[in-house]
Design a protein around this motif. Structure first.
Motif, PDB file in Angstrom:
ATOM      1  N   PHE A 139     -81.399   3.870 -39.662  1.00  0.00           N
ATOM      2  CA  PHE A 139     -80.398   3.044 -38.986  1.00  0.00           C
ATOM      3  C   PHE A 139     -80.577   1.571 -39.342  1.00  0.00           C
ATOM      4  O   PHE A 139     -79.633   0.880 -39.734  1.00  0.00           O
ATOM      5  CB  PHE A 139     -80.503   3.211 -37.465  1.00  0.00           C
ATOM      6  CG  PHE A 139     -79.868   4.462 -36.932  1.00  0.00           C
ATOM      7  CD1 PHE A 139     -78.542   4.763 -37.207  1.00  0.00           C
ATOM      8  CD2 PHE A 139     -80.591   5.336 -36.133  1.00  0.00           C
ATOM      9  CE1 PHE A 139     -77.943   5.918 -36.711  1.00  0.00           C
ATOM     10  CE2 PHE A 139     -80.005   6.487 -35.633  1.00  0.00           C
ATOM     11  CZ  PHE A 139     -78.686   6.784 -35.915  1.00  0.00           C
ATOM     12  N   GLU A 140     -81.797   1.089 -39.217  1.00  0.00           N
ATOM     13  CA  GLU A 140     -82.018  -0.347 -39.328  1.00  0.00           C
ATOM     14  C   GLU A 140     -81.923  -0.845 -40.767  1.00  0.00           C
ATOM     15  O   GLU A 140     -81.454  -1.954 -41.016  1.00  0.00           O
ATOM     16  CB  GLU A 140     -83.344  -0.723 -38.670  1.00  0.00           C
ATOM     17  CG  GLU A 140     -83.300  -0.460 -37.164  1.00  0.00           C
ATOM     18  CD  GLU A 140     -84.603  -0.759 -36.437  1.00  0.00           C
ATOM     19  OE1 GLU A 140     -85.311  -1.714 -36.829  1.00  0.00           O
ATOM     20  OE2 GLU A 140     -84.914  -0.034 -35.475  1.00  0.00           O
ATOM     21  N   ASN A 154     -88.115   8.990 -38.546  1.00  0.00           N
ATOM     22  CA  ASN A 154     -87.450   8.389 -39.693  1.00  0.00           C
ATOM     23  C   ASN A 154     -86.160   7.673 -39.327  1.00  0.00           C
ATOM     24  O   ASN A 154     -85.756   6.732 -40.005  1.00  0.00           O
ATOM     25  CB  ASN A 154     -87.111   9.475 -40.723  1.00  0.00           C
ATOM     26  CG  ASN A 154     -88.325  10.133 -41.331  1.00  0.00           C
ATOM     27  OD1 ASN A 154     -89.224   9.464 -41.807  1.00  0.00           O
ATOM     28  ND2 ASN A 154     -88.354  11.459 -41.318  1.00  0.00           N
ATOM     29  N   ASP A 155     -85.488   8.135 -38.265  1.00  0.00           N
ATOM     30  CA  ASP A 155     -84.143   7.633 -38.005  1.00  0.00           C
ATOM     31  C   ASP A 155     -84.105   6.148 -37.674  1.00  0.00           C
ATOM     32  O   ASP A 155     -83.149   5.455 -38.012  1.00  0.00           O
ATOM     33  CB  ASP A 155     -83.484   8.449 -36.888  1.00  0.00           C
ATOM     34  CG  ASP A 155     -82.940   9.768 -37.385  1.00  0.00           C
ATOM     35  OD1 ASP A 155     -82.747   9.905 -38.605  1.00  0.00           O
ATOM     36  OD2 ASP A 155     -82.710  10.671 -36.561  1.00  0.00           O
ATOM     37  N   ALA A 195     -76.374  11.484 -42.534  1.00  0.00           N
ATOM     38  CA  ALA A 195     -75.439  11.065 -41.481  1.00  0.00           C
ATOM     39  C   ALA A 195     -75.701   9.645 -41.011  1.00  0.00           C
ATOM     40  O   ALA A 195     -74.788   8.967 -40.506  1.00  0.00           O
ATOM     41  CB  ALA A 195     -75.527  12.024 -40.299  1.00  0.00           C
ATOM     42  N   ARG A 196     -76.922   9.171 -41.132  1.00  0.00           N
ATOM     43  CA  ARG A 196     -77.288   7.876 -40.548  1.00  0.00           C
ATOM     44  C   ARG A 196     -76.578   6.682 -41.182  1.00  0.00           C
ATOM     45  O   ARG A 196     -76.171   5.769 -40.474  1.00  0.00           O
ATOM     46  CB  ARG A 196     -78.810   7.684 -40.588  1.00  0.00           C
ATOM     47  CG  ARG A 196     -79.604   8.731 -39.803  1.00  0.00           C
ATOM     48  CD  ARG A 196     -78.932   9.145 -38.539  1.00  0.00           C
ATOM     49  NE  ARG A 196     -79.749  10.013 -37.698  1.00  0.00           N
ATOM     50  CZ  ARG A 196     -79.243  10.835 -36.796  1.00  0.00           C
ATOM     51  NH1 ARG A 196     -77.926  10.911 -36.634  1.00  0.00           N
ATOM     52  NH2 ARG A 196     -80.029  11.583 -36.049  1.00  0.00           N
ATOM     53  N   PRO A 197     -76.428   6.630 -42.514  1.00  0.00           N
ATOM     54  CA  PRO A 197     -75.747   5.458 -43.078  1.00  0.00           C
ATOM     55  C   PRO A 197     -74.309   5.307 -42.619  1.00  0.00           C
ATOM     56  O   PRO A 197     -73.828   4.184 -42.443  1.00  0.00           O
ATOM     57  CB  PRO A 197     -75.845   5.676 -44.588  1.00  0.00           C
ATOM     58  CG  PRO A 197     -76.248   7.096 -44.781  1.00  0.00           C
ATOM     59  CD  PRO A 197     -76.991   7.499 -43.562  1.00  0.00           C
ATOM     60  N   GLY A 199     -83.849   6.309 -46.162  1.00  0.00           N
ATOM     61  CA  GLY A 199     -82.873   5.432 -45.526  1.00  0.00           C
ATOM     62  C   GLY A 199     -82.280   4.358 -46.411  1.00  0.00           C
ATOM     63  O   GLY A 199     -81.652   3.420 -45.908  1.00  0.00           O
ATOM     64  N   PHE A 200     -82.399   4.485 -47.723  1.00  0.00           N
ATOM     65  CA  PHE A 200     -81.936   3.434 -48.622  1.00  0.00           C
ATOM     66  C   PHE A 200     -80.580   3.761 -49.256  1.00  0.00           C
ATOM     67  O   PHE A 200     -80.354   3.474 -50.428  1.00  0.00           O
ATOM     68  CB  PHE A 200     -82.987   3.189 -49.709  1.00  0.00           C
ATOM     69  CG  PHE A 200     -84.226   2.483 -49.208  1.00  0.00           C
ATOM     70  CD1 PHE A 200     -84.267   1.108 -49.114  1.00  0.00           C
ATOM     71  CD2 PHE A 200     -85.334   3.218 -48.806  1.00  0.00           C
ATOM     72  CE1 PHE A 200     -85.401   0.458 -48.647  1.00  0.00           C
ATOM     73  CE2 PHE A 200     -86.476   2.587 -48.334  1.00  0.00           C
ATOM     74  CZ  PHE A 200     -86.511   1.199 -48.248  1.00  0.00           C
ATOM     75  N   TRP A 201     -79.672   4.344 -48.488  1.00  0.00           N
ATOM     76  CA  TRP A 201     -78.347   4.686 -49.010  1.00  0.00           C
ATOM     77  C   TRP A 201     -77.624   3.462 -49.569  1.00  0.00           C
ATOM     78  O   TRP A 201     -76.957   3.533 -50.597  1.00  0.00           O
ATOM     79  CB  TRP A 201     -77.504   5.344 -47.921  1.00  0.00           C
ATOM     80  CG  TRP A 201     -76.115   5.675 -48.355  1.00  0.00           C
ATOM     81  CD1 TRP A 201     -74.985   4.922 -48.154  1.00  0.00           C
ATOM     82  CD2 TRP A 201     -75.692   6.836 -49.090  1.00  0.00           C
ATOM     83  NE1 TRP A 201     -73.882   5.541 -48.714  1.00  0.00           N
ATOM     84  CE2 TRP A 201     -74.292   6.716 -49.288  1.00  0.00           C
ATOM     85  CE3 TRP A 201     -76.356   7.960 -49.591  1.00  0.00           C
ATOM     86  CZ2 TRP A 201     -73.553   7.680 -49.973  1.00  0.00           C
ATOM     87  CZ3 TRP A 201     -75.614   8.925 -50.272  1.00  0.00           C
ATOM     88  CH2 TRP A 201     -74.233   8.772 -50.457  1.00  0.00           C
TER      89      TRP A 201
END
Length: 409
Positions: A134-135, A129-130, A100-102, A323-325
């Motif tokens: 996000f960043e 992790n979020d 969901a984050r990307p 987090g590398f979407w």
């Protein structure tokens, strides 16, 4: 990268839920950075009324408020591509929070461009992790964006301090928010997660009240539910003969699976930041969907293509978890995965019963399964004598190795 210089921020887009933490962040941004705040609230299927977030933002002086229904985009462009890979982090986690984050990060950057904002802000803590997810998304999409992470900057490091800050600044606090929450929750259409507080000791069983999307498997119906899922190019397009949109497919599967106690997971996972954490996840529809998708692939994918996908899957899942979407490696893997799905078409039948999912049938016009070849009865398409040469050729290196060893002994 260092925290954004307070004097340099003119306008910031805040990922805003309307809850206590992000409402405090909103006021803290106004006071600390003396900047204009734009709020963005995404409906990803978390099942909460979002209009109160608009009213709360208006009450706090926000002039530009974005509340958007992103459920279809979320499932179509993020969940489904991930499920084409059968992605499981550390073998079991269906990545409900990670995926969901990307999307949230992408919309924040788009809104920043639209409104002329020079900064974005999230409410993730400095332990999880979020913040990374996000960043990494922000920087991948807009390298020069300023990022504000309040939990890494302020000294409001306890529930008491947060409540005191809210009271000092006339921020409304729901009665049930004054006490310390028994656990932290994140939810969207794919899953709901719970972690922290009462769940921190992995030796203790999660209390019954932690679960909200699935019935206790022991209390599920005594009669199984049979569901049929139709696939086109690896994506689910229908349930029980009815064509449905991506978000509606997942909603329907959530209902069926949740009623049968399917989709619970109690996991100790390795966070990207280095620590282990215990989470309790409910992913009812996703649990059914991944079982159905693998069954669909079992008759439509070539053996070596399937095995290659399985070898790459842990890497793909780790990329999303970390987090590398928006990374080139994820896009490269996605191209390979999507190519593999061109013939993943057909229908799968599954039985849901007291927490379990069982595949009971699969069919496809693109099936590679040949009854003529696998039958135990007499056939005209497979010469069993051919197996002798096949075995001897494959055994040749083993035989030569043993002969060499025998000569030396």
């Amino acid at each position: 990268m260092k925290a954004a210089a307070k004097s340099s921020v003119k306008k910031v887009v805040l990922a805003y839920s309307g809850g206590l933490d992000t409402s405090i962040i909103l006021r803290w941004l106004q006071d600390t950075y003396q900047c204009e705040v734009v709020t963005f609230t995404a409906d990803l299927g978390q099942g909460e009324e979002l209009e109160p977030a608009r009213k709360k933002a208006e009450m706090m002086g926000v002039k530009e408020i974005f509340i958007e229904d992103l459920r279809e985009e979320f499932v179509r462009d993020y969940v489904f591509p991930m499920f084409r890979a059968n992605a499981l982090y550390e073998g079991v986690y269906l990545l409900g929070t990670s995926i969901a984050r990307p999307l949230i990060a992408k919309r924040q950057i788009e809104i920043a461009r639209q409104t002329g904002a020079d900064a974005v802000c999230h409410g993730a803590t400095g332990k999880g992790n979020d913040q990374v997810r996000f960043e990494l998304g922000y920087y991948a999409l807009q390298p020069d964006i300023k990022v504000i992470s309040p939990w890494r900057e302020w000294d409001l490091n306890s529930r008491t301090k947060l409540i005191e800050y809210a009271e000092q600044h006339q921020i409304p606090i729901a009665k049930d928010k004054r006490g310390e929450a028994p656990f932290s929750v994140d939810s969207n259409l794919l899953h709901i997660s719970a972690e922290g507080k009462v769940l921190e000791d992995p030796a203790d069983e999660a209390p019954d009240y932690v679960y909200s999307r699935t019935v206790d498997p022991m209390d599920a119906p005594d009669v199984p539910t049979v569901v049929e899922i139709e696939f086109e190019k690896g994506d689910a397009v229908g349930v029980d003969g009815e064509r449905l949109s991506p978000a509606t497919v997942l909603t329907k599967l959530n209902e069926l699976a949740g009623a049968n106690g399917v989709g619970r997971l109690d996991l100790v996972e390795n966070r990207f930041v280095g620590m282990k954490s215990r989470g309790v996840y409910e992913t009812p529809g996703g649990t059914v969907l991944i079982a159905a998708h693998r069954a669909m692939e079992s008759i439509t994918l070539d053996r070596e293509a399937m095995h290659l996908k399985d070898e790459l899957m842990p890497r793909y899942a780790k990329i999303i978890y970390n987090g590398f979407w928006f990374s080139p490696e994820r896009e490269m893997l996605q191209a390979l995965i999507d190519k593999s799905q061109e013939r993943v078409n057909g229908k799968v039948r599954l039985k849901l019963y007291k927490g379990s999912v069982s595949v009971i049938g699969r069919e496809s016009a693109d099936s590679l399964y040949s009854m003529a070849h696998v039958t135990f009865e007499e056939d005209d398409v497979y010469d069993q004598h051919d197996a002798e040469g096949f075995i001897k050729l494959n055994a040749l290196r083993l035989r030569l190795g043993t002969l060499r060893d025998n000569r030396k002994s």
